[in-house]
Design an enzyme around this catalytic site. Structure first.
Site, mmCIF file in Angstrom:
data_model
loop_
_atom_site.group_PDB
_atom_site.id
_atom_site.type_symbol
_atom_site.label_atom_id
_atom_site.label_comp_id
_atom_site.label_asym_id
_atom_site.label_seq_id
_atom_site.Cartn_x
_atom_site.Cartn_y
_atom_site.Cartn_z
ATOM 1 N N ALA A 1 0.842 -1.214 0.000
ATOM 2 C CA ALA A 1 0.000 0.000 0.000
ATOM 3 C C ALA A 1 0.871 1.255 0.000
ATOM 4 C CB ALA A 1 -0.987 -0.052 1.164
ATOM 5 N N CYS A 2 0.550 2.210 0.854
ATOM 6 C CA CYS A 2 1.256 3.504 0.848
ATOM 7 C C CYS A 2 2.743 3.369 1.169
ATOM 8 C CB CYS A 2 0.628 4.459 1.850
ATOM 9 S SG CYS A 2 -0.999 4.970 1.355
#
Ligand code: CO8
Length: 370
Positions: free
Chosen positions: A152-153
């Site tokens: 993800a991020c």
């Protein structure tokens, strides 16, 4: 030990922008139509309008870049419209990645053929296989090996650690880390709590063995530190089992869903502790930092994290903000900040690139301007 340096970065920014007013106008037009439908159907519960004032105050976001604005701003559609690519064409993420990667390579003065590791790290990949990274390796004419990864991020910092370790271990000499984030494709633009949060962008970073690097401006990686802690507070249930579990592929949990306030409360201390402990392990403290290139999700989160790490309010430019015009671009955010706000640092200056998000996950990369 082999020193690893960052010698180039690149950034692909989509041409289309959507400011808060335009996004809110579409959202509110849809709410009005939906409420009229509900009234007709005898449903009592009504939806509330969104507002630019709230978005700016709660997040610091004013505008975002997206691959397609027309589809998002059409109240009947409210999702981007992208052309499906044939198998003999470059994929969308491959194309974005190639633009950012070529910029980064030019910046580093590195020929694509001299790259022997390509990692594509992002929140969502446009297909499971063949890996976008392997396609990108071919598009660029890079050698060695390539693979995709998703944290993800935090994908960029996790990929940087992986690349740096591969270089230190002698498995690679020059690596490209590429983060093609098409956040608009997995955002629910009909969710008042989150419709304003994300934008699209792609970043690329060149990492090299120091003794091979020719670029004058370099950032030596002094250390990397990663952490994860399981949480459902940021979740997306889209996956290859949806078909066989007979789940509705259009169901809203197949898009980004979060409990924003909980994320804010739980992630800020985790990130501040990660950076603080990482600095300490390297023999530094917050006082030694000239810059913090933080993940770009929320301005207040970054202020709070910077304050905890530095032990005081960050001075102007010490923790640069790019989310005002890019919004949250997931893993690309901290790298955009690094790409745009590092040239003024003097040799010897210390900085930290830090990303954080779903998982939870967080990654810290401490660098020194050489
Ligand atoms: N307009 C007007 N009012 C609103 C709106 C709106 N759009 N939305 C909510 N409100 C109202 C609420 O109803 C609430 O009203 P009341 O007080 O009457 O109940 C009030 O505003 C406050 O709501 P919140 O408590 O939700 O507002 P917050 O101050 O917490 O701000 C934020 C919301 C901005 C979402 C904030 O909580 C935040 O930024 N949290 C951190 C989020 C974060 O960092 N998440 C990380 C996600 S990124 C990641 O991990 C990558 C995932 C993969 C990428 C996915 C790509 C799509």
């Amino acid at each position: 030990m082999t020193n690893v340096v960052i010698t180039g970065t690149g950034l692909f920014t989509p041409e289309n922008t959507i400011d808060n007013d335009a996004l809110v106008a579409t959202f509110n037009a849809w709410v009005d139509a939906e409420n009229a439908r509900r009234a007709e159907a005898g449903i009592e519960e009504r939806l509330a309008h969104s507002s630019t004032e709230f978005i700016v105050k709660a997040s610091g976001i004013h505008s975002r870049h997206v691959l397609d604005a027309a589809g998002i701003l059409d109240p009947e559609r409210m999702r981007p419209r992208l052309r499906e690519r044939g198998n003999d064409e470059a994929s969308i993420q491959g194309e974005m990645g190639a633009i950012a990667a070529r910029q980064a390579l030019a910046h580093a003065g590195v020929a694509a053929g001299d790259v022997d590791l390509v990692i594509v790290g992002c929140s969502n990949l446009e297909r499971p296989y063949p890996a976008v990274a392997v396609e990108l390796q071919a598009l660029l004419g890079a050698g060695g090996y390539a693979f995709d990864m998703n944290v993800a991020c935090s994908s960029a910092t996790f990929a940087m650690e992986t690349a740096a370790n591969a270089i230190r271990a002698g498995n690679a000499t020059r690596a490209l880390v590429v983060n093609p984030e098409i956040c608009s494709a997995h955002l629910n633009f009909r969710d008042r709590d989150s419709h304003f949060i994300f934008g699209d962008a792609c970043t690329a970073i060149v990492l090299e063995r120091d003794d091979l690097a020719t670029a004058e401006a370099r950032f030596e990686i002094l250390g990397t530190r990663l952490t994860t802690r399981f949480s459902n507070a940021i979740r997306n249930n889209a996956g290859f089992l949806n078909r066989v579990t007979d789940a509705d592929p259009q169901a809203l949990d197949k898009l980004f869903v979060q409990e924003g306030r909980r994320v804010f409360k739980e992630v800020c201390p985790l990130v501040a502790a990660l950076i603080g402990e990482h600095l300490q392990a390297l023999g530094f403290s917050g006082d030694d930092l000239a810059r913090m290139w933080l993940h770009q999700a929320n301005r207040h989160m970054n202020d709070l994290i910077a304050r905890r790490v530095l032990g005081r309010d960050p001075a102007e430019g010490e923790a640069p903000v790019i989310l005002d015009r890019y919004a949250n671009t997931s893993s690309a955010g901290s790298i955009i900040a690094f790409h745009l706000h590092r040239d003024d640092l003097a040799p010897g200056a210390l900085g930290v690139i830090c990303s954080f998000g779903a998982g939870y996950s967080a990654g810290s990369v401490v660098v020194k301007r050489v």
